[in-house]
Design an enzyme around this catalytic site. Structure first.
Site, PDB file in Angstrom:
ATOM      1  N   ARG A 199       1.982  13.808   6.859  1.00 32.13           N
ATOM      2  CA  ARG A 199       1.201  12.608   6.517  1.00 32.13           C
ATOM      3  C   ARG A 199       0.214  12.219   7.618  1.00 32.13           C
ATOM      4  O   ARG A 199       0.255  11.122   8.162  1.00 32.13           O
ATOM      5  CB  ARG A 199       2.147  11.449   6.206  1.00 32.13           C
ATOM      6  CG  ARG A 199       3.265  11.752   5.246  1.00 32.13           C
ATOM      7  CD  ARG A 199       2.827  12.128   3.853  1.00 32.13           C
ATOM      8  NE  ARG A 199       2.221  11.046   3.131  1.00 32.13           N
ATOM      9  CZ  ARG A 199       2.895  10.113   2.452  1.00 32.13           C
ATOM     10  NH1 ARG A 199       4.200  10.114   2.481  1.00 32.13           N
ATOM     11  NH2 ARG A 199       2.264   9.173   1.790  1.00 32.13           N
ATOM     12  N   CYS A 237       7.215  11.802   7.161  1.00 33.69           N
ATOM     13  CA  CYS A 237       8.341  11.314   6.340  1.00 33.69           C
ATOM     14  C   CYS A 237       8.934  12.528   5.632  1.00 33.69           C
ATOM     15  O   CYS A 237       8.564  13.668   5.880  1.00 33.69           O
ATOM     16  CB  CYS A 237       7.843  10.275   5.333  1.00 33.69           C
ATOM     17  SG  CYS A 237       6.818  10.992   4.060  1.00 33.69           S
ATOM     18  N   ASP A 244       3.522  12.312  -7.754  1.00 34.59           N
ATOM     19  CA  ASP A 244       4.629  11.344  -7.814  1.00 34.59           C
ATOM     20  C   ASP A 244       5.457  11.492  -9.079  1.00 34.59           C
ATOM     21  O   ASP A 244       6.467  10.802  -9.232  1.00 34.59           O
ATOM     22  CB  ASP A 244       4.081   9.912  -7.733  1.00 34.59           C
ATOM     23  CG  ASP A 244       3.479   9.619  -6.380  1.00 34.59           C
ATOM     24  OD1 ASP A 244       2.799   8.585  -6.245  1.00 34.59           O
ATOM     25  OD2 ASP A 244       3.664  10.434  -5.457  1.00 34.59           O
ATOM     26  N   ARG A 272      12.965   0.998  -2.816  1.00 30.98           N
ATOM     27  CA  ARG A 272      11.622   0.757  -2.271  1.00 30.98           C
ATOM     28  C   ARG A 272      10.580   0.735  -3.371  1.00 30.98           C
ATOM     29  O   ARG A 272       9.594   0.000  -3.275  1.00 30.98           O
ATOM     30  CB  ARG A 272      11.262   1.875  -1.291  1.00 30.98           C
ATOM     31  CG  ARG A 272      11.977   1.859  -0.003  1.00 30.98           C
ATOM     32  CD  ARG A 272      11.395   2.902   0.900  1.00 30.98           C
ATOM     33  NE  ARG A 272       9.990   3.105   0.568  1.00 30.98           N
ATOM     34  CZ  ARG A 272       9.484   4.276   0.141  1.00 30.98           C
ATOM     35  NH1 ARG A 272      10.271   5.308   0.017  1.00 30.98           N
ATOM     36  NH2 ARG A 272       8.217   4.396  -0.149  1.00 30.98           N
ATOM     37  N   LYS A 300       3.355  -0.310  -7.803  1.00 32.75           N
ATOM     38  CA  LYS A 300       3.686  -0.408  -6.373  1.00 32.75           C
ATOM     39  C   LYS A 300       2.471  -0.023  -5.528  1.00 32.75           C
ATOM     40  O   LYS A 300       2.120  -0.724  -4.574  1.00 32.75           O
ATOM     41  CB  LYS A 300       4.839   0.525  -6.032  1.00 32.75           C
ATOM     42  CG  LYS A 300       5.045   0.738  -4.536  1.00 32.75           C
ATOM     43  CD  LYS A 300       6.170   1.685  -4.193  1.00 32.75           C
ATOM     44  CE  LYS A 300       5.777   3.122  -4.212  1.00 32.75           C
ATOM     45  NZ  LYS A 300       5.100   3.626  -3.007  1.00 32.75           N
ATOM     46  N   ASN A 301       1.818   1.086  -5.871  1.00 34.73           N
ATOM     47  CA  ASN A 301       0.750   1.605  -5.018  1.00 34.73           C
ATOM     48  C   ASN A 301      -0.564   0.858  -5.177  1.00 34.73           C
ATOM     49  O   ASN A 301      -1.523   1.120  -4.469  1.00 34.73           O
ATOM     50  CB  ASN A 301       0.571   3.104  -5.250  1.00 34.73           C
ATOM     51  CG  ASN A 301       1.760   3.870  -4.693  1.00 34.73           C
ATOM     52  OD1 ASN A 301       2.576   3.301  -3.959  1.00 34.73           O
ATOM     53  ND2 ASN A 301       1.893   5.124  -5.068  1.00 34.73           N
TER      54      ASN A 301
HETATM   55  C1  EPZ Z   1      -0.674   7.705  -1.689  1.00 34.14           C
HETATM   56  O1  EPZ Z   1      -0.240   8.192  -0.445  1.00 34.14           O
HETATM   57  C2  EPZ Z   1       0.562   7.139  -2.379  1.00 34.14           C
HETATM   58  N1  EPZ Z   1       1.130   6.052  -1.572  1.00 34.14           N
HETATM   59  C3  EPZ Z   1       1.598   8.244  -2.563  1.00 34.14           C
HETATM   60  O2  EPZ Z   1       2.695   7.682  -3.289  1.00 34.14           O
HETATM   61  C4  EPZ Z   1       0.980   9.364  -3.396  1.00 34.14           C
HETATM   62  O3  EPZ Z   1       1.908  10.424  -3.526  1.00 34.14           O
HETATM   63  C5  EPZ Z   1      -0.294   9.876  -2.706  1.00 34.14           C
HETATM   64  O4  EPZ Z   1      -1.207   8.768  -2.503  1.00 34.14           O
HETATM   65  C6  EPZ Z   1      -1.002  10.941  -3.526  1.00 34.14           C
HETATM   66  O5  EPZ Z   1      -1.314  10.442  -4.788  1.00 34.14           O
HETATM   67  C7  EPZ Z   1       0.563   4.826  -1.637  1.00 34.14           C
HETATM   68  O6  EPZ Z   1      -0.431   4.613  -2.300  1.00 34.14           O
HETATM   69  C8  EPZ Z   1       1.234   3.751  -0.831  1.00 34.14           C
HETATM   70  P1  EPZ Z   1      -3.010  10.948   0.387  1.00 34.14           P
HETATM   71  P2  EPZ Z   1      -1.336   8.664   0.661  1.00 34.14           P
HETATM   72  O7  EPZ Z   1      -3.708  10.418   1.608  1.00 34.14           O
HETATM   73  O8  EPZ Z   1      -2.528   7.803   0.600  1.00 34.14           O
HETATM   74  C9  EPZ Z   1      -3.251  14.677   3.211  1.00 34.14           C
HETATM   75  C10 EPZ Z   1       4.941   7.249  -3.763  1.00 34.14           C
HETATM   76  O9  EPZ Z   1       5.920   7.951  -4.029  1.00 34.14           O
HETATM   77  N2  EPZ Z   1      -3.985  13.824   4.155  1.00 34.14           N
HETATM   78  O10 EPZ Z   1      -3.773  11.062  -0.890  1.00 34.14           O
HETATM   79  O11 EPZ Z   1      -0.646   8.804   1.978  1.00 34.14           O
HETATM   80  C11 EPZ Z   1      -1.787  14.290   3.119  1.00 34.14           C
HETATM   81  O12 EPZ Z   1      -1.056  14.864   4.188  1.00 34.14           O
HETATM   82  C12 EPZ Z   1       3.985   7.665  -2.668  1.00 34.14           C
HETATM   83  O13 EPZ Z   1       4.654   6.170  -4.339  1.00 34.14           O
HETATM   84  C13 EPZ Z   1      -4.535  14.401   5.299  1.00 34.14           C
HETATM   85  O14 EPZ Z   1      -4.392  15.598   5.515  1.00 34.14           O
HETATM   86  O15 EPZ Z   1      -1.692  10.117   0.111  1.00 34.14           O
HETATM   87  C14 EPZ Z   1      -1.381  14.854   1.783  1.00 34.14           C
HETATM   88  O16 EPZ Z   1      -1.054  16.226   1.931  1.00 34.14           O
HETATM   89  C15 EPZ Z   1       4.378   9.004  -2.058  1.00 34.14           C
HETATM   90  N3  EPZ Z   1      -5.203  13.611   6.177  1.00 34.14           N
HETATM   91  C16 EPZ Z   1      -2.654  14.705   0.942  1.00 34.14           C
HETATM   92  O17 EPZ Z   1      -3.717  14.487   1.878  1.00 34.14           O
HETATM   93  C17 EPZ Z   1      -5.381  12.260   5.968  1.00 34.14           C
HETATM   94  O18 EPZ Z   1      -6.019  11.597   6.813  1.00 34.14           O
HETATM   95  C18 EPZ Z   1      -2.615  13.513  -0.008  1.00 34.14           C
HETATM   96  O19 EPZ Z   1      -2.370  12.372   0.785  1.00 34.14           O
HETATM   97  C19 EPZ Z   1      -4.814  11.689   4.799  1.00 34.14           C
HETATM   98  C20 EPZ Z   1      -4.134  12.489   3.901  1.00 34.14           C
END
Ligand code: EPZ
Length: 448
Positions: free
Chosen positions: A129, A124, A317, A409, A30-31
């Site tokens: 996020r 969410c 995840d 989803r 998915k990702n």
């Molecule tokens: C991706 O989300 C995945 N989603 C998530 O999968 C996954 O849990 C996550 O990466 C971590 O591996 C998709 O790929 C569509 P991050 P993403 O930016 O990119 C903080 C699922 O269940 N952060 O690595 O949004 C954020 O708040 C989903 O399939 C900032 O602070 O994750 C979090 O605490 C859930 N500022 C941490 O980084 C930013 O600008 C990791 O978020 C961006 C992120």
């Protein structure tokens, strides 16, 4: 056709304690699918994507692309995308609010069109996020980015028309920020270095897709990505990687029901941390070939501590799914969630099934027991819904899970795949099987 996201009053009825057996096919990731779909915007010619799973989130990303003027057609797991004529540069709020990943279009749209207006995805169930790492990186590449009335307005100022290569350090190895900035950099003037980049396999998959279109990217799979911009990208046909989180979910389904299962296709090294922790918990995981693994359950489920970390650490995840397994271990396990600030909401639902879990901040102490009992439960987010299905498989009696819009989803026909392997799961439309008072309703959370 994936189940309708509006099927919110459907429930899954899971009869526990039935062993599984045989082989389960793993779908495309998915990702990867979501971000590669966004990446097609970088190309001015049609692309063909293969191994695309049939998910509500994929349908929603296709709707975002269509709203921008892209032609999208799906035939089985094959997605044809023709972004040659992008007629809009504003993503519609009503779709972005349902799919956080639609924010990923900001990088490619800005790089290709010089302008992008994307609603802020908002928080969410699992956390706030924020997207400041995406925004600051695009600004470092010369974009003018303003956030007004909940929308991110990005444009390339002046007559330059192209982003400029930059050296970017990410405060946190954010998957989304790495993907946004890598995509933007493929069409920038000059060289971009992204330091402290995310190393998740889905980031590498996106990089390989961009390279298949002619992008120049070095350091794929490492924490330092170097991208040299090119004038344009060309058509390609690309198959995405298998879903390591779906595969990990099925491995735990085998362990929690004490069943032997084989899975394919998988990329074993994408499951390194999960396999290591399943072995520590008493299962044997055999790598049968480059794309096939076999789980052999242990005599007992052993208590095992995990801490979620960016790849190659234990994936966030998979945290809820592993916790489901630990509720049936013969001791105490400490589960620490370090990636998201609010990703322990499934604890309350597990405790309704007789688990004994205490939460303190981002840590959960799971006191394993020999019995979980089936109960009406509510899914709170995508991975929690899968974890509740796993708990239902291991429980005595029947579990009725509502909130299926979360499950649909991110999992392609989960109950059908598990039923084919011997599970007793029925999807019931409406709530005829349980009185409404049994199942608490929650507002539909925007997906992440
Ligand atoms: C991706 O989300 C995945 N989603 C998530 O999968 C996954 O849990 C996550 O990466 C971590 O591996 C998709 O790929 C569509 P991050 P993403 O930016 O990119 C903080 C699922 O269940 N952060 O690595 O949004 C954020 O708040 C989903 O399939 C900032 O602070 O994750 C979090 O605490 C859930 N500022 C941490 O980084 C930013 O600008 C990791 O978020 C961006 C992120």
């Amino acid at each position: 056709m994936s189940n309708s996201p509006e099927a919110d009053d459907s429930v899954l009825e899971i009869r526990g304690q039935h062993p599984l057996s045989g082989h389960i096919k793993v779908s495309g990731a998915k990702n990867s699918a979501l971000v590669v779909m966004a990446g097609t915007l970088l190309c001015s010619q049609a692309c063909r994507l293969r191994n695309i799973p049939d998910l509500v989130d994929v349908e929603r990303m296709a709707a975002v692309l269509t709203a921008l003027g892209v032609k999208v057609t799906k035939e089985a797991d094959c997605l044809d995308v023709d972004p040659s004529d992008i007629s809009h540069t504003r993503a519609p709020y009503e779709i972005v609010s349902k799919l956080r990943a639609s924010f990923f279009v900001i990088g490619p749209l800005l790089a290709r069109m010089g302008v992008a207006r994307i609603p802020l995805p908002g928080g969410c169930a699992i956390g706030a996020r924020p997207v400041e790492l995406h925004v600051r990186g695009l600004q470092a590449m010369g974009a003018d980015v303003q956030i007004e009335h909940g929308t991110v307005h990005a444009c390339i100022p002046g007559t330059r028309g192209r982003l400029q290569g930059a050296k970017i350090y990410l405060d946190y190895p954010s998957v989304g920020a790495t993907e946004t900035l890598m995509m933007a950099a493929t069409l920038a003037d000059g060289e971009t270095i992204i330091d402290n980049a995310a190393q998740e396999p889905e980031v590498a998959d996106l990089a390989n897709f961009c390279r298949a279109m002619g992008a120049r990217i070095r350091g794929v799979g490492t924490k330092t990505l170097t991208i040299v911009g090119v004038p344009s990208l060309h058509s390609t046909e690309y198959a995405i990687i298998p879903d390591r989180i779906e595969a990990g979910t099925f491995l735990i389904a085998g362990a929690i029901t004490r069943s032997t299962l084989t899975l394919s296709p998988v990329v074993p090294e994408h499951l390194g941390a999960v396999i290591a922790k399943l072995r520590e918990a008493g299962s044997d995981v055999q790598i049968e070939s480059h794309n096939r693994v076999r789980l052999l359950p242990g005599e007992e489920i052993l208590p095992t501590d995990i801490q979620t970390l960016p790849y190659p650490g234990f994936p966030t995840d998979m945290q809820a799914q592993f916790m489901a397994l630990m509720t049936l271990s013969n001791g105490n396990s400490l589960i620490t969630e370090t990636v998201f600030e609010n990703r322990l909401r499934h604890v309350a639902e597990f405790n309704r099934m007789g688990a004994n879990i205490r939460v303190n901040g981002n840590c959960a102490v799971v006191q394993g027991s020999s019995i979980l009992s089936g109960a009406p439960v509510m899914a709170t987010d995508l991975r929690a819904s899968a974890a509740l299905v796993l708990a239902g498989l291991g429980a005595h009696g029947t579990t009725v899970m509502s909130g299926l819009h979360h499950l649909d989803r991110g999992y392609e026909r989960l109950e059908r795949k598990l039923t084919q392997a011997g599970a007793r799961i029925t999807r019931i439309d409406g709530q005829s099987s349980t009185s409404p008072s049994d199942v608490t309703h929650s507002t539909v959370q925007p997906s992440h």
